[in-house]
Motif scaffolding. Structure first.
Motif, PDB file in Angstrom:
ATOM      1  N   LYS A 190       2.769-104.285 -39.580  1.00 10.92           N
ATOM      2  CA  LYS A 190       1.714-103.738 -38.649  1.00 10.92           C
ATOM      3  C   LYS A 190       2.250-104.552 -37.228  1.00 10.92           C
ATOM      4  CE  LYS A 190      -1.050-102.322 -41.779  1.00 10.92           C
ATOM      5  NZ  LYS A 190      -0.018-102.120 -42.779  1.00 10.92           N
ATOM      6  N   GLY A 191       1.951-103.569 -36.330  1.00 10.33           N
ATOM      7  CA  GLY A 191       1.957-104.023 -34.709  1.00 10.33           C
ATOM      8  C   GLY A 191       3.247-103.539 -34.175  1.00 10.33           C
ATOM      9  N   ILE A 192       4.155-102.866 -34.932  1.00 13.12           N
ATOM     10  CA  ILE A 192       5.385-102.551 -34.220  1.00 13.12           C
ATOM     11  C   ILE A 192       5.106-101.131 -33.805  1.00 13.12           C
ATOM     12  CG2 ILE A 192       6.805-104.171 -35.605  1.00 13.12           C
ATOM     13  CD1 ILE A 192       8.093-101.517 -37.148  1.00 13.12           C
ATOM     14  N   PRO A 193       5.960-100.349 -32.951  1.00  9.76           N
ATOM     15  CA  PRO A 193       5.858 -99.025 -32.576  1.00  9.76           C
ATOM     16  C   PRO A 193       6.340 -98.241 -33.683  1.00  9.76           C
ATOM     17  CG  PRO A 193       7.177-100.244 -31.073  1.00  9.76           C
ATOM     18  CD  PRO A 193       6.878-101.049 -32.059  1.00  9.76           C
ATOM     19  N   VAL A 194       5.291 -97.066 -34.048  1.00  8.33           N
ATOM     20  CA  VAL A 194       5.622 -96.267 -35.072  1.00  8.33           C
ATOM     21  C   VAL A 194       5.690 -94.869 -34.492  1.00  8.33           C
ATOM     22  CG1 VAL A 194       5.475 -95.276 -37.518  1.00  8.33           C
ATOM     23  CG2 VAL A 194       4.754 -97.823 -36.925  1.00  8.33           C
ATOM     24  N   TYR A 195       6.756 -93.943 -34.566  1.00  8.87           N
ATOM     25  CA  TYR A 195       6.698 -92.622 -34.083  1.00  8.87           C
ATOM     26  C   TYR A 195       6.945 -91.539 -35.483  1.00  8.87           C
ATOM     27  CZ  TYR A 195       7.526 -95.158 -29.740  1.00  8.87           C
ATOM     28  OH  TYR A 195       7.484 -96.074 -28.665  1.00  8.87           O
ATOM     29  N   LEU A 196       6.192 -90.522 -35.287  1.00  5.21           N
ATOM     30  CA  LEU A 196       6.470 -89.230 -36.087  1.00  5.21           C
ATOM     31  C   LEU A 196       6.989 -88.079 -35.450  1.00  5.21           C
ATOM     32  CD1 LEU A 196       4.577 -89.014 -39.211  1.00  5.21           C
ATOM     33  CD2 LEU A 196       5.053 -86.937 -38.003  1.00  5.21           C
ATOM     34  N   ILE A 197       7.842 -87.550 -35.712  1.00  7.17           N
ATOM     35  CA  ILE A 197       8.237 -86.232 -35.368  1.00  7.17           C
ATOM     36  C   ILE A 197       8.192 -85.277 -36.224  1.00  7.17           C
ATOM     37  CG2 ILE A 197      10.379 -85.118 -34.257  1.00  7.17           C
ATOM     38  CD1 ILE A 197      11.440 -87.744 -33.103  1.00  7.17           C
ATOM     39  N   ASP A 198       7.463 -83.975 -36.007  1.00  4.54           N
ATOM     40  CA  ASP A 198       7.334 -82.926 -36.996  1.00  4.54           C
ATOM     41  C   ASP A 198       6.386 -81.799 -36.091  1.00  4.54           C
ATOM     42  OD1 ASP A 198       7.364 -83.059 -40.120  1.00  4.54           O
ATOM     43  OD2 ASP A 198       6.338 -81.359 -39.285  1.00  4.54           O
ATOM     44  N   LEU A 212       4.912 -87.084 -32.428  1.00  2.00           N
ATOM     45  CA  LEU A 212       5.550 -86.219 -31.138  1.00  2.00           C
ATOM     46  C   LEU A 212       5.615 -84.889 -32.118  1.00  2.00           C
ATOM     47  CD1 LEU A 212       8.291 -88.307 -29.930  1.00  2.00           C
ATOM     48  CD2 LEU A 212       6.252 -88.357 -29.200  1.00  2.00           C
ATOM     49  N   LYS A 213       4.643 -83.912 -31.691  1.00  2.00           N
ATOM     50  CA  LYS A 213       4.502 -82.707 -32.399  1.00  2.00           C
ATOM     51  C   LYS A 213       5.451 -81.635 -32.168  1.00  2.00           C
ATOM     52  CE  LYS A 213       1.033 -79.987 -34.456  1.00  2.00           C
ATOM     53  NZ  LYS A 213      -0.148 -79.116 -33.981  1.00  2.00           N
ATOM     54  N   LYS A 214       6.782 -82.059 -32.349  1.00  2.00           N
ATOM     55  CA  LYS A 214       8.171 -81.020 -32.121  1.00  2.00           C
ATOM     56  C   LYS A 214       8.971 -81.008 -33.104  1.00  2.00           C
ATOM     57  CE  LYS A 214       7.516 -81.799 -27.294  1.00  2.00           C
ATOM     58  NZ  LYS A 214       7.075 -82.789 -26.679  1.00  2.00           N
ATOM     59  N   GLU A 218      14.355 -81.507 -30.204  1.00  2.00           N
ATOM     60  CA  GLU A 218      13.425 -81.778 -29.078  1.00  2.00           C
ATOM     61  C   GLU A 218      12.797 -83.152 -29.243  1.00  2.00           C
ATOM     62  OE1 GLU A 218      10.962 -78.447 -28.399  1.00  2.00           O
ATOM     63  OE2 GLU A 218      10.012 -79.419 -26.548  1.00  2.00           O
ATOM     64  N   GLY A 219      12.435 -83.327 -30.439  1.00  2.00           N
ATOM     65  CA  GLY A 219      11.608 -84.556 -30.589  1.00  2.00           C
ATOM     66  C   GLY A 219      12.519 -85.873 -30.385  1.00  2.00           C
ATOM     67  N   VAL A 220      13.574 -85.857 -30.842  1.00  2.00           N
ATOM     68  CA  VAL A 220      14.701 -86.886 -30.808  1.00  2.00           C
ATOM     69  C   VAL A 220      14.947 -87.233 -29.363  1.00  2.00           C
ATOM     70  CG1 VAL A 220      17.043 -87.696 -31.360  1.00  2.00           C
ATOM     71  CG2 VAL A 220      15.549 -86.858 -33.113  1.00  2.00           C
ATOM     72  N   ARG A 221      15.024 -85.765 -28.464  1.00  2.00           N
ATOM     73  CA  ARG A 221      15.219 -85.940 -27.139  1.00  2.00           C
ATOM     74  C   ARG A 221      14.234 -86.920 -26.536  1.00  2.00           C
ATOM     75  NH1 ARG A 221      15.450 -80.483 -25.267  1.00  2.00           N
ATOM     76  NH2 ARG A 221      16.723 -79.928 -27.070  1.00  2.00           N
ATOM     77  N   GLU A 222      12.919 -86.288 -26.698  1.00  2.00           N
ATOM     78  CA  GLU A 222      11.519 -87.029 -26.272  1.00  2.00           C
ATOM     79  C   GLU A 222      11.620 -88.577 -26.512  1.00  2.00           C
ATOM     80  OE1 GLU A 222       8.270 -84.966 -26.222  1.00  2.00           O
ATOM     81  OE2 GLU A 222       6.991 -86.669 -26.114  1.00  2.00           O
ATOM     82  N   LEU A 223      12.029 -89.036 -27.839  1.00  2.00           N
ATOM     83  CA  LEU A 223      11.931 -90.304 -28.432  1.00  2.00           C
ATOM     84  C   LEU A 223      12.857 -91.365 -27.751  1.00  2.00           C
ATOM     85  CD1 LEU A 223      11.155 -92.235 -30.757  1.00  2.00           C
ATOM     86  CD2 LEU A 223      13.187 -91.334 -31.924  1.00  2.00           C
ATOM     87  N   THR A 224      14.266 -90.470 -27.488  1.00  2.00           N
ATOM     88  CA  THR A 224      15.222 -91.221 -26.923  1.00  2.00           C
ATOM     89  C   THR A 224      14.778 -91.597 -25.400  1.00  2.00           C
ATOM     90  OG1 THR A 224      16.896 -90.072 -28.090  1.00  2.00           O
ATOM     91  CG2 THR A 224      17.731 -91.092 -25.913  1.00  2.00           C
ATOM     92  N   GLU A 225      14.143 -90.877 -24.801  1.00  2.00           N
ATOM     93  CA  GLU A 225      13.448 -91.204 -23.430  1.00  2.00           C
ATOM     94  C   GLU A 225      12.711 -92.255 -23.189  1.00  2.00           C
ATOM     95  OE1 GLU A 225      12.154 -87.552 -21.528  1.00  2.00           O
ATOM     96  OE2 GLU A 225      13.816 -86.714 -21.621  1.00  2.00           O
ATOM     97  N   ILE A 226      11.709 -92.076 -24.437  1.00  2.00           N
ATOM     98  CA  ILE A 226      10.730 -92.993 -24.457  1.00  2.00           C
ATOM     99  C   ILE A 226      11.434 -94.934 -25.133  1.00  2.00           C
ATOM    100  CG2 ILE A 226       9.028 -93.925 -25.939  1.00  2.00           C
ATOM    101  CD1 ILE A 226       8.083 -91.043 -26.306  1.00  2.00           C
TER     102      ILE A 226
END
Ligand code: APR
Length: 233
Positions: A190-198, A212-214, A218-226
């Motif tokens: 709990k408490g760590i950043p969790v991302y979901l790309i789909d 990240l609704k992608k 595209e989602g991995v590109r956006e995740l990499t920037e974040i």
């Protein structure tokens, strides 16, 4: 020390490479009855049908390549200790250059003995066609090195430890319908950043997920920037 980034992937990760998902319309389980091609009972009833199903999947591998999503995840190893837990049986993460890949549901490029599960063999691409009569060194028929429905998931405990060790957790391209894999999210601290790309909504029973609704690339590109932004803060 690099932060540990744990990535759980499913069929959607490889969709943009041209590999069918399972549960989208037109997916593999629409075309092939799952109980016939992906259960021990199906293999006992018609081993030829099951061998052919996986021979076809293997041949597909020769004609596809990693997409930008796989390549982007591999590139994150420069800044993160990336651990992939994949439900996919293809080898596209490895071919993209990822060095730590745990296959929860087995690997298409391997076969194992039906009489001694410790005898596992990597198939060279010119031997991707497995036939009835192809045997292990002890004389037992070879079968796909795939976890079928109703079978134990031997890599699950290691996957749990990996999920528990995450500093950042990412889910890409899985409908989270199949257990125990779907339950891995329960082990994410709990408490760590969790991302979901789909590209579609996925029900996770967690309210701390950044969606990240992608598609994967595209989602991995956006995740990499974040993630890169997080490194420089
Ligand atoms: N990018 C990212 N995700 C995508 C893309 C894409 N381009 N296209 C589709 N998806 C998403 C779908 O929206 C869906 O949420 O990928 C997910 C695929 O879900 P499933 O077909 O159910 O595949 P998966 O979750 O990997 O299945 C789990 O089930 O049949 C078994 O053993 C098999 O490992 C498999 C397990």
């Amino acid at each position: 020390m690099k932060k540990r980034l744990v990535v759980l992937t499913g069929a959607g990760m490889s969709a943009e490479s041209g590999i069918s998902t399972f549960r989208d319309s037109g997916g593999l389980w629409d075309k092939y009855p799952v109980e016939q091609v992906a259960t021990p009972e199906g293999f006992a009833a018609n081993p030829q049908l099951v061998l052919d199903f996986y021979n076809t999947r293997r041949k597909e591998l020769l004609n596809v390549k990693p997409n930008e999503g796989h390549l982007g995840i591999a590139a994150l190893e420069k800044d993160f200790d990336v651990r992939i837990i994949t439900q996919n049986v293809d080898n596209l993460h490895e071919r993209a250059g990822s060095s730590q890949v745990l296959h929860l549901h087995g690997e298409l490029t391997k076969v194992r003995s039906t009489g001694d599960e410790s005898l596992i063999y990597e198939l060279p691409p010119d031997k991707y066609d497995v036939k009835i009569g192809d045997k292990c060194e002890k004389g037992f028929q070879l079968r796909p090195h795939i976890v079928w429905f109703g079978e134990a998931v031997p890599m699950f405990d290691e996957a749990v430890r990996t999920a528990q060790s995450a500093d950042i957790f990412v889910v890409i391209g899985t409908s989270l319908n199949v257990y125990p894999a779907a339950g891995l999210l329960n082990y994410v601290p709990k408490g760590i950043p969790v991302y979901l790309i789909d590209p579609k909504e996925v029900n996770t029973y967690r309210n701390d997920i950044r969606f990240l609704k992608k598609g994967a690339s595209e989602g991995v590109r956006e995740l990499t920037e974040i993630l890169r932004k997080g490194l420089s803060e």
